[in-house]
Design a protein around this motif. Structure first.
Motif, PDB file in Angstrom:
ATOM      1  N   VAL A  68      -5.765  -1.904  -8.758  1.00 47.57           N
ATOM      2  CA  VAL A  68      -4.850  -2.882  -9.373  1.00 47.57           C
ATOM      3  C   VAL A  68      -4.723  -4.170  -8.572  1.00 47.57           C
ATOM      4  O   VAL A  68      -4.036  -5.091  -9.003  1.00 47.57           O
ATOM      5  N   GLY A  69      -5.333  -4.236  -7.396  1.00 43.02           N
ATOM      6  CA  GLY A  69      -5.309  -5.472  -6.636  1.00 43.02           C
ATOM      7  C   GLY A  69      -4.327  -5.462  -5.479  1.00 43.02           C
ATOM      8  O   GLY A  69      -3.583  -4.495  -5.258  1.00 43.02           O
ATOM      9  N   LEU A  70      -4.316  -6.576  -4.754  1.00 46.17           N
ATOM     10  CA  LEU A  70      -3.482  -6.702  -3.555  1.00 46.17           C
ATOM     11  C   LEU A  70      -1.990  -6.536  -3.830  1.00 46.17           C
ATOM     12  O   LEU A  70      -1.297  -5.876  -3.045  1.00 46.17           O
ATOM     13  N   GLY A 109      -4.925  -0.670  -4.178  1.00 48.30           N
ATOM     14  CA  GLY A 109      -5.471  -2.021  -4.124  1.00 48.30           C
ATOM     15  C   GLY A 109      -6.813  -2.138  -4.814  1.00 48.30           C
ATOM     16  O   GLY A 109      -7.109  -3.153  -5.459  1.00 48.30           O
ATOM     17  N   VAL A 110      -7.642  -1.102  -4.696  1.00 49.96           N
ATOM     18  CA  VAL A 110      -8.954  -1.120  -5.350  1.00 49.96           C
ATOM     19  C   VAL A 110      -8.802  -1.189  -6.862  1.00 49.96           C
ATOM     20  O   VAL A 110      -9.549  -1.895  -7.548  1.00 49.96           O
TER      21      VAL A 110
END
Length: 243
Positions: A85-87, A82-83
Protein backbone atom coordinates in the motif's frame (compact mmCIF):
# COMPACT_ATOMS: atom_id res chain seq x y z
CA UNK A 1 24.88 2.33 41.78
CA UNK A 2 24.39 -1.43 41.40
CA UNK A 3 22.50 -1.00 38.15
CA UNK A 4 19.72 1.03 39.74
CA UNK A 5 18.75 4.60 39.00
CA UNK A 6 17.67 5.30 42.57
CA UNK A 7 19.69 4.46 45.61
CA UNK A 8 18.98 5.14 49.24
CA UNK A 9 21.31 4.93 52.20
CA UNK A 10 18.55 3.45 54.29
CA UNK A 11 15.38 1.67 53.34
CA UNK A 12 12.61 4.25 53.12
CA UNK A 13 9.17 3.61 54.44
CA UNK A 14 6.55 2.40 52.00
CA UNK A 15 4.74 5.72 52.33
CA UNK A 16 7.89 7.68 51.51
CA UNK A 17 8.65 5.38 48.58
CA UNK A 18 5.11 5.81 47.26
CA UNK A 19 5.33 9.59 47.52
CA UNK A 20 8.69 9.59 45.78
CA UNK A 21 7.34 7.41 42.95
CA UNK A 22 4.37 9.74 42.56
CA UNK A 23 6.64 12.80 42.48
CA UNK A 24 8.93 11.12 39.96
CA UNK A 25 5.94 10.35 37.74
CA UNK A 26 4.79 13.96 37.88
CA UNK A 27 8.26 15.21 36.94
CA UNK A 28 8.35 12.80 33.99
CA UNK A 29 4.89 13.92 32.87
CA UNK A 30 5.90 17.57 33.15
CA UNK A 31 9.02 16.93 31.06
CA UNK A 32 6.90 15.14 28.46
CA UNK A 33 4.39 17.97 28.31
CA UNK A 34 7.08 20.62 27.94
CA UNK A 35 8.93 18.77 25.17
CA UNK A 36 5.66 17.99 23.40
CA UNK A 37 4.68 21.66 23.50
CA UNK A 38 8.13 22.70 22.29
CA UNK A 39 7.77 20.35 19.31
CA UNK A 40 4.80 22.42 18.13
CA UNK A 41 6.96 25.54 18.01
CA UNK A 42 10.41 24.20 17.20
CA UNK A 43 10.79 20.53 16.20
CA UNK A 44 14.63 20.70 16.19
CA UNK A 45 14.59 21.97 19.78
CA UNK A 46 12.26 19.13 20.77
CA UNK A 47 14.62 16.63 19.15
CA UNK A 48 17.43 18.15 21.20
CA UNK A 49 15.33 17.63 24.33
CA UNK A 50 14.78 13.98 23.43
CA UNK A 51 18.50 13.57 22.76
CA UNK A 52 19.35 15.01 26.19
CA UNK A 53 16.91 12.63 27.88
CA UNK A 54 18.32 9.70 25.91
CA UNK A 55 21.86 10.71 26.88
CA UNK A 56 20.78 10.80 30.51
CA UNK A 57 19.47 7.25 30.17
CA UNK A 58 22.79 6.07 28.75
CA UNK A 59 24.78 7.87 31.45
CA UNK A 60 22.55 6.87 34.36
CA UNK A 61 24.45 3.67 35.05
CA UNK A 62 21.53 1.47 34.08
CA UNK A 63 22.20 -1.44 31.74
CA UNK A 64 20.29 -0.55 28.57
CA UNK A 65 18.76 -3.67 27.05
CA UNK A 66 17.44 -3.59 23.50
CA UNK A 67 15.04 -6.34 22.51
CA UNK A 68 15.96 -6.68 18.85
CA UNK A 69 13.44 -9.48 18.33
CA UNK A 70 10.63 -7.18 19.42
CA UNK A 71 11.76 -4.66 16.80
CA UNK A 72 12.00 -7.13 13.93
CA UNK A 73 8.30 -8.00 13.96
CA UNK A 74 6.99 -4.43 13.54
CA UNK A 75 9.74 -3.63 11.03
CA UNK A 76 8.80 -6.65 8.92
CA UNK A 77 5.10 -5.83 9.17
CA UNK A 78 5.78 -2.25 8.09
CA UNK A 79 7.85 -3.52 5.16
CA UNK A 80 5.09 -5.86 3.98
CA UNK A 81 2.41 -3.19 4.31
CA UNK A 82 4.66 -0.70 2.55
CA UNK A 83 5.16 -3.06 -0.39
CA UNK A 84 1.42 -3.42 -0.92
CA UNK A 85 0.00 0.00 0.00
CA UNK A 86 3.00 2.33 0.03
CA UNK A 87 4.95 4.41 2.52
CA UNK A 88 1.93 5.99 4.28
CA UNK A 89 0.64 2.55 5.23
CA UNK A 90 4.06 1.49 6.48
CA UNK A 91 4.33 4.58 8.68
CA UNK A 92 0.80 3.92 9.92
CA UNK A 93 1.82 0.39 10.89
CA UNK A 94 4.77 1.70 12.87
CA UNK A 95 2.52 4.27 14.52
CA UNK A 96 0.09 1.58 15.69
CA UNK A 97 2.98 -0.52 17.00
CA UNK A 98 4.45 2.46 18.85
CA UNK A 99 1.09 3.29 20.41
CA UNK A 100 0.61 -0.31 21.53
CA UNK A 101 4.16 -0.52 22.91
CA UNK A 102 3.79 2.72 24.89
CA UNK A 103 0.44 1.61 26.29
CA UNK A 104 1.76 -1.80 27.27
CA UNK A 105 4.75 -0.21 29.00
CA UNK A 106 2.52 2.22 30.90
CA UNK A 107 0.15 -0.55 32.01
CA UNK A 108 3.14 -2.59 33.12
CA UNK A 109 4.46 0.36 35.11
CA UNK A 110 1.06 0.80 36.77
CA UNK A 111 1.04 -2.91 37.63
CA UNK A 112 4.50 -2.66 39.17
CA UNK A 113 3.58 0.39 41.23
CA UNK A 114 0.35 -1.18 42.47
CA UNK A 115 2.15 -4.37 43.47
CA UNK A 116 4.83 -2.37 45.29
CA UNK A 117 2.10 -0.46 47.13
CA UNK A 118 0.51 -3.72 48.27
CA UNK A 119 -2.58 -3.39 46.06
CA UNK A 120 -2.82 -6.73 44.20
CA UNK A 121 -6.45 -6.07 43.29
CA UNK A 122 -5.25 -3.20 41.07
CA UNK A 123 -2.86 -5.37 39.05
CA UNK A 124 -5.27 -7.58 37.09
CA UNK A 125 -6.55 -6.93 33.58
CA UNK A 126 -10.04 -5.95 34.71
CA UNK A 127 -8.70 -3.28 37.04
CA UNK A 128 -6.41 -1.89 34.33
CA UNK A 129 -8.71 -2.20 31.31
CA UNK A 130 -9.45 1.52 31.52
CA UNK A 131 -5.79 2.25 30.77
CA UNK A 132 -6.24 0.83 27.27
CA UNK A 133 -9.34 2.87 26.51
CA UNK A 134 -7.83 6.33 26.06
CA UNK A 135 -5.06 5.08 23.73
CA UNK A 136 -7.65 3.16 21.69
CA UNK A 137 -9.79 6.28 21.47
CA UNK A 138 -6.76 8.24 20.27
CA UNK A 139 -6.05 5.56 17.67
CA UNK A 140 -9.63 5.64 16.41
CA UNK A 141 -9.50 9.42 16.12
CA UNK A 142 -6.19 9.38 14.27
CA UNK A 143 -7.58 6.75 11.88
CA UNK A 144 -10.77 8.75 11.32
CA UNK A 145 -8.87 11.94 10.50
CA UNK A 146 -6.10 10.24 8.47
CA UNK A 147 -4.02 10.89 6.45
CA UNK A 148 -1.49 12.84 8.50
CA UNK A 149 2.10 13.97 8.32
CA UNK A 150 4.37 12.78 11.11
CA UNK A 151 7.92 14.11 11.26
CA UNK A 152 7.63 14.97 7.57
CA UNK A 153 6.51 11.46 6.60
CA UNK A 154 3.01 10.54 5.38
CA UNK A 155 0.92 8.46 7.77
CA UNK A 156 -2.26 6.69 6.76
CA UNK A 157 -4.55 4.22 8.51
CA UNK A 158 -7.69 2.38 7.43
CA UNK A 159 -10.63 4.75 7.72
CA UNK A 160 -13.06 4.14 10.57
CA UNK A 161 -16.63 5.49 10.76
CA UNK A 162 -17.49 8.36 13.07
CA UNK A 163 -19.82 6.21 15.16
CA UNK A 164 -16.87 3.99 16.10
CA UNK A 165 -14.87 7.02 17.23
CA UNK A 166 -17.80 8.31 19.29
CA UNK A 167 -18.48 4.87 20.74
CA UNK A 168 -14.87 4.40 21.78
CA UNK A 169 -14.84 7.89 23.26
CA UNK A 170 -17.92 7.12 25.35
CA UNK A 171 -16.43 3.82 26.53
CA UNK A 172 -13.15 5.52 27.41
CA UNK A 173 -14.88 8.33 29.30
CA UNK A 174 -17.02 5.85 31.22
CA UNK A 175 -14.07 3.63 32.12
CA UNK A 176 -11.94 6.55 33.29
CA UNK A 177 -14.87 7.99 35.27
CA UNK A 178 -15.43 4.65 37.00
CA UNK A 179 -11.73 4.39 37.82
CA UNK A 180 -11.77 7.93 39.17
CA UNK A 181 -14.72 7.15 41.43
CA UNK A 182 -12.89 4.13 42.85
CA UNK A 183 -9.78 6.16 43.55
CA UNK A 184 -11.89 8.92 45.14
CA UNK A 185 -13.43 6.32 47.43
CA UNK A 186 -9.96 5.06 48.35
CA UNK A 187 -8.86 8.61 49.12
CA UNK A 188 -11.89 9.22 51.30
CA UNK A 189 -11.11 6.06 53.26
CA UNK A 190 -7.43 6.99 53.52
CA UNK A 191 -6.43 3.98 51.43
CA UNK A 192 -5.33 5.67 48.21
CA UNK A 193 -2.09 4.31 46.73
CA UNK A 194 -0.57 7.54 45.44
CA UNK A 195 2.04 6.15 43.05
CA UNK A 196 -0.17 3.98 40.79
CA UNK A 197 -3.02 6.49 40.92
CA UNK A 198 -0.74 9.35 39.89
CA UNK A 199 0.81 7.31 37.11
CA UNK A 200 -2.55 6.29 35.66
CA UNK A 201 -3.90 9.83 35.90
CA UNK A 202 -0.92 11.17 33.94
CA UNK A 203 -1.31 8.22 31.56
CA UNK A 204 -4.83 9.29 30.64
CA UNK A 205 -3.94 12.98 30.44
CA UNK A 206 -0.94 12.39 28.20
CA UNK A 207 -2.66 9.99 25.81
CA UNK A 208 -5.66 12.30 25.46
CA UNK A 209 -3.39 15.31 24.96
CA UNK A 210 -1.21 13.38 22.50
CA UNK A 211 -3.91 11.99 20.22
CA UNK A 212 -7.37 12.53 21.67
CA UNK A 213 -7.32 16.30 21.13
CA UNK A 214 -5.79 16.02 17.64
CA UNK A 215 -3.50 19.01 18.16
CA UNK A 216 -0.59 17.45 16.27
CA UNK A 217 0.24 13.77 15.81
CA UNK A 218 3.98 14.40 15.67
CA UNK A 219 3.86 16.34 18.94
CA UNK A 220 1.91 13.46 20.48
CA UNK A 221 4.53 10.93 19.47
CA UNK A 222 7.31 13.19 20.78
CA UNK A 223 5.44 13.66 24.06
CA UNK A 224 5.14 9.92 24.69
CA UNK A 225 8.78 9.34 23.75
CA UNK A 226 9.83 12.01 26.24
CA UNK A 227 7.60 10.47 28.91
CA UNK A 228 9.24 7.07 28.60
CA UNK A 229 12.75 8.50 28.47
CA UNK A 230 12.10 10.67 31.53
CA UNK A 231 10.92 7.57 33.39
CA UNK A 232 13.96 5.59 32.30
CA UNK A 233 16.31 8.26 33.66
CA UNK A 234 14.30 10.45 36.06
CA UNK A 235 15.16 14.12 36.29
CA UNK A 236 15.14 13.87 40.06
CA UNK A 237 17.20 11.39 42.04
CA UNK A 238 17.13 10.52 45.72
CA UNK A 239 20.21 9.44 47.64
CA UNK A 240 18.91 9.72 51.18
CA UNK A 241 15.95 8.20 52.88
CA UNK A 242 12.97 10.36 53.69
CA UNK A 243 11.89 9.86 57.29
Amino acid sequence: MNGQIHRTLAAPSSGAASRFSADRGLVAALAAGVIGAVSLLSPPLAILGLALLAARVLLSGEAVRIDWFALLGPAFAAFVVGVFVGLPGAIGTLFVWRLFADTRWSVGEATRLAAAAGRPAETNFKALAHAWMTPLYGLMLVAYTAPHMIAGLPLDLPHVPIWLVIGMGVLAAGAVFDWGLQRAADWRLGELAAAPATHLLTHHILFVAAFGLMIDVTAGVVMLMAWRLAHAAPLRQSFTAVP
